[in-house]
Design a protein around this motif. Structure first.
Motif, PDB file in Angstrom:
ATOM      1  N   LYS A  36       0.822  -1.205   0.000  1.00 26.47           N
ATOM      2  CA  LYS A  36       0.000   0.000   0.000  1.00 26.47           C
ATOM      3  C   LYS A  36       0.857   1.256   0.000  1.00 26.47           C
ATOM      4  O   LYS A  36       2.017   1.249   0.427  1.00 26.47           O
ATOM      5  N   ALA A  37       0.271   2.338  -0.500  1.00 26.45           N
ATOM      6  CA  ALA A  37       0.980   3.613  -0.568  1.00 26.45           C
ATOM      7  C   ALA A  37       1.193   4.172   0.832  1.00 26.45           C
ATOM      8  O   ALA A  37       0.242   4.244   1.611  1.00 26.45           O
ATOM      9  N   PRO A  38       2.423   4.572   1.164  1.00 28.72           N
ATOM     10  CA  PRO A  38       2.684   5.112   2.502  1.00 28.72           C
ATOM     11  C   PRO A  38       2.220   6.562   2.667  1.00 28.72           C
ATOM     12  O   PRO A  38       2.124   7.059   3.782  1.00 28.72           O
ATOM     13  N   PHE A  39       1.951   7.238   1.542  1.00 18.67           N
ATOM     14  CA  PHE A  39       1.491   8.629   1.587  1.00 18.67           C
ATOM     15  C   PHE A  39       0.825   8.974   0.265  1.00 18.67           C
ATOM     16  O   PHE A  39       0.863   8.187  -0.694  1.00 18.67           O
ATOM     17  N   ASP A  40       0.194  10.138   0.197  1.00 19.34           N
ATOM     18  CA  ASP A  40      -0.434  10.598  -1.040  1.00 19.34           C
ATOM     19  C   ASP A  40       0.646  10.985  -2.053  1.00 19.34           C
ATOM     20  O   ASP A  40       1.669  11.584  -1.683  1.00 19.34           O
ATOM     21  N   GLY A  41       0.421  10.647  -3.322  1.00 19.30           N
ATOM     22  CA  GLY A  41       1.421  11.027  -4.318  1.00 19.30           C
ATOM     23  C   GLY A  41       1.096  10.504  -5.703  1.00 19.30           C
ATOM     24  O   GLY A  41       0.038   9.917  -5.949  1.00 19.30           O
ATOM     25  N   PHE A  42       2.041  10.729  -6.616  1.00 17.42           N
ATOM     26  CA  PHE A  42       1.908  10.285  -8.002  1.00 17.42           C
ATOM     27  C   PHE A  42       2.845   9.105  -8.247  1.00 17.42           C
ATOM     28  O   PHE A  42       3.967   9.077  -7.753  1.00 17.42           O
ATOM     29  N   VAL A  43       2.377   8.159  -9.045  1.00 17.28           N
ATOM     30  CA  VAL A  43       3.152   6.957  -9.360  1.00 17.28           C
ATOM     31  C   VAL A  43       4.000   7.216 -10.604  1.00 17.28           C
ATOM     32  O   VAL A  43       3.508   7.756 -11.605  1.00 17.28           O
ATOM     33  N   ALA A  44       5.264   6.818 -10.505  1.00 15.83           N
ATOM     34  CA  ALA A  44       6.165   6.886 -11.662  1.00 15.83           C
ATOM     35  C   ALA A  44       6.833   5.533 -11.824  1.00 15.83           C
ATOM     36  O   ALA A  44       7.511   5.046 -10.910  1.00 15.83           O
ATOM     37  N   LEU A  45       6.622   4.878 -12.985  1.00 20.89           N
ATOM     38  CA  LEU A  45       7.211   3.576 -13.244  1.00 20.89           C
ATOM     39  C   LEU A  45       8.563   3.744 -13.920  1.00 20.89           C
ATOM     40  O   LEU A  45       8.710   4.511 -14.878  1.00 20.89           O
ATOM     41  N   LEU A  62       2.708  14.124  -2.830  1.00 20.15           N
ATOM     42  CA  LEU A  62       1.853  15.120  -3.468  1.00 20.15           C
ATOM     43  C   LEU A  62       2.220  16.531  -3.060  1.00 20.15           C
ATOM     44  O   LEU A  62       2.246  17.441  -3.901  1.00 20.15           O
ATOM     45  N   ARG A  63       2.551  16.742  -1.790  1.00 20.25           N
ATOM     46  CA  ARG A  63       2.768  18.110  -1.301  1.00 20.25           C
ATOM     47  C   ARG A  63       4.176  18.355  -0.782  1.00 20.25           C
ATOM     48  O   ARG A  63       4.512  19.478  -0.419  1.00 20.25           O
ATOM     49  N   THR A  64       5.008  17.336  -0.710  1.00 20.99           N
ATOM     50  CA  THR A  64       6.375  17.507  -0.215  1.00 20.99           C
ATOM     51  C   THR A  64       7.345  16.897  -1.217  1.00 20.99           C
ATOM     52  O   THR A  64       6.944  16.343  -2.241  1.00 20.99           O
ATOM     53  N   ALA A  65       8.636  16.991  -0.890  1.00 21.70           N
ATOM     54  CA  ALA A  65       9.667  16.423  -1.761  1.00 21.70           C
ATOM     55  C   ALA A  65       9.948  14.958  -1.435  1.00 21.70           C
ATOM     56  O   ALA A  65      10.856  14.358  -2.006  1.00 21.70           O
ATOM     57  N   GLU A  66       9.181  14.394  -0.566  1.00 20.43           N
ATOM     58  CA  GLU A  66       9.394  12.994  -0.163  1.00 20.43           C
ATOM     59  C   GLU A  66       9.082  12.041  -1.311  1.00 20.43           C
ATOM     60  O   GLU A  66       8.194  12.287  -2.126  1.00 20.43           O
ATOM     61  N   SER A  67       9.840  10.948  -1.376  1.00 24.76           N
ATOM     62  CA  SER A  67       9.602   9.927  -2.390  1.00 24.76           C
ATOM     63  C   SER A  67       9.973   8.565  -1.814  1.00 24.76           C
ATOM     64  O   SER A  67      10.703   8.469  -0.831  1.00 24.76           O
ATOM     65  N   ALA A  68       9.429   7.524  -2.452  1.00 29.80           N
ATOM     66  CA  ALA A  68       9.707   6.158  -2.005  1.00 29.80           C
ATOM     67  C   ALA A  68       9.765   5.244  -3.214  1.00 29.80           C
ATOM     68  O   ALA A  68       9.046   5.449  -4.195  1.00 29.80           O
ATOM     69  N   SER A  69      10.639   4.237  -3.144  1.00 26.15           N
ATOM     70  CA  SER A  69      10.783   3.278  -4.233  1.00 26.15           C
ATOM     71  C   SER A  69      10.384   1.889  -3.754  1.00 26.15           C
ATOM     72  O   SER A  69      10.738   1.485  -2.638  1.00 26.15           O
ATOM     73  N   LEU A  70       9.653   1.174  -4.589  1.00 26.10           N
ATOM     74  CA  LEU A  70       9.214  -0.183  -4.286  1.00 26.10           C
ATOM     75  C   LEU A  70       9.660  -1.105  -5.414  1.00 26.10           C
ATOM     76  O   LEU A  70       9.397  -0.832  -6.581  1.00 26.10           O
ATOM     77  N   PHE A  78      -3.612   7.645  -2.996  1.00 25.57           N
ATOM     78  CA  PHE A  78      -3.687   8.208  -1.648  1.00 25.57           C
ATOM     79  C   PHE A  78      -3.191   7.183  -0.637  1.00 25.57           C
ATOM     80  O   PHE A  78      -3.119   5.987  -0.936  1.00 25.57           O
ATOM     81  N   GLU A  79      -2.817   7.666   0.523  1.00 29.40           N
ATOM     82  CA  GLU A  79      -2.271   6.790   1.563  1.00 29.40           C
ATOM     83  C   GLU A  79      -3.209   5.617   1.825  1.00 29.40           C
ATOM     84  O   GLU A  79      -4.399   5.795   2.055  1.00 29.40           O
TER      85      GLU A  79
END
Length: 311
Positions: free
Chosen positions: A50-59, A71-79, A94-95
């Motif tokens: 599941k998504a840890p926060f709200d944001g956009f997906v980039a493959l 969505l609103r910060t510079a945070e990012s995560a890779s899976l 969304f989260e």
């Protein structure tokens, strides 16, 4: 009647109960679908990522890496550790939304609900023991203030419904102290159960002959030392059966925290019922899972009783 006859009578009663349940299902023309339930206990469809926060997906170009940009910060995560992709490139999530599936065996909603119930009950039990021991000692204290405070706590808590106390802890105390729903639930259950434990402790202490305290004091022990080393160990042996009953009630009372947006076993059962439209099968399964918890606790307490009986 010989022992075999009594066992036959027991089997006959259980068989009659099973037949009664089956006949009731036939009377309401209910169609049983037990095959729908196991997947909600243990799922073979894999684990949801599941998504840890709200944001956009980039493959990524390799198609095996998901990058989620907040969505609103510079945070990012890779899976990267997944087997089946659910979202697409550029999707807004969304989260809590499911991004991908990892193959394998995973706990179902009922198993997660059972785990939350177990965790909630275990923590509440520990705090209830501490609260009940202090309040129980206050009930037999010679200090009038301690005795009055303990009596007020016990009567106030035992005189109001648990559901009302849960609402007070969740909406009032939780808001003032900024408590999470889980913390508020543990606090409500611990305070409620602690009042009953206090009375059990008081009764256990008063069941010990007064001569035990007098003998301990005559040997030079202070009142706290005599209470700790002489009175309380004897009171504990006498209090184990009622304590076991109260702890079993705590596990069952934990079902009321489902009103606090906590997905315990009872709330998980309601959600599964709404998905499967098989209320009888689901609630029988939920009841069996509660029975496993309470049965394990009863077995543990009986072993403690046998251990103390040989000491």
């Amino acid at each position: 009647m010989r022992r075999a006859g009594w066992y036959a009578l027991y089997a006959a009663v259980i068989g009659a109960l099973a037949w009664g349940i089956h006949a009731a299902g036939q009377r309401v023309d209910y169609s049983w679908h037990w095959e729908r339930v196991p997947q909600y206990v243990v799922s073979f469809d894999g684990e949801e990522i599941k998504a840890p926060f709200d944001g956009f997906v980039a493959l990524e170009n390799d198609g095996r890496t998901i990058r989620l940009n907040a969505l609103r910060t510079a945070e990012s995560a890779s899976l990267t550790d997944f087997d089946r992709l659910i979202v697409g490139d550029g999707d807004l999530v969304f989260e809590g939304d499911v991004l991908a599936i990892r193959n394998g065996i995973a706990p179902g909603p009922l198993a997660w609900g059972l785990w939350l119930t177990l965790k909630l009950s275990a923590l509440a039990l520990l705090f209830a023991l501490a609260i009940g021991l202090v309040a129980g000692l206050g009930r037999v204290a010679t200090n009038p203030a301690a005795r009055a405070l303990a009596a007020t706590y016990v009567e106030l808590i035992r005189g109001t419904p648990l559901l009302v106390q849960i609402f007070i802890f969740y909406f009032f105390v939780g808001t003032v102290l900024d408590l999470s729903a889980f913390t508020a639930g543990v606090a409500a259950l611990a305070v409620f159960t602690g009042a009953y434990v206090a009375e059990i402790v008081r009764a256990g202490i008063e069941a010990v002959p007064r001569g035990q305290m007098e003998a301990a004091r005559s040997l030079g022990l202070s009142y706290p030392q005599a209470m700790r080393h002489v009175i309380l160990p004897q009171a504990l042996k006498k209090s184990l059966p009622p304590l076991a009953g109260q702890f079993i009630n705590l596990i069952k009372d934990s079902s009321l925290v489902s009103v606090m947006a906590l997905t315990d076993l009872t709330k998980a059962g309601r959600e599964v019922v709404s998905s499967t439209f098989s209320p009888f099968e689901v609630w029988f399964t939920v009841a069996a899972m509660y029975l496993v918890l309470t049965g394990a606790l009863s077995l543990w307490v009986r072993r403690l009783e046998r251990k103390f009986a040989h000491d």
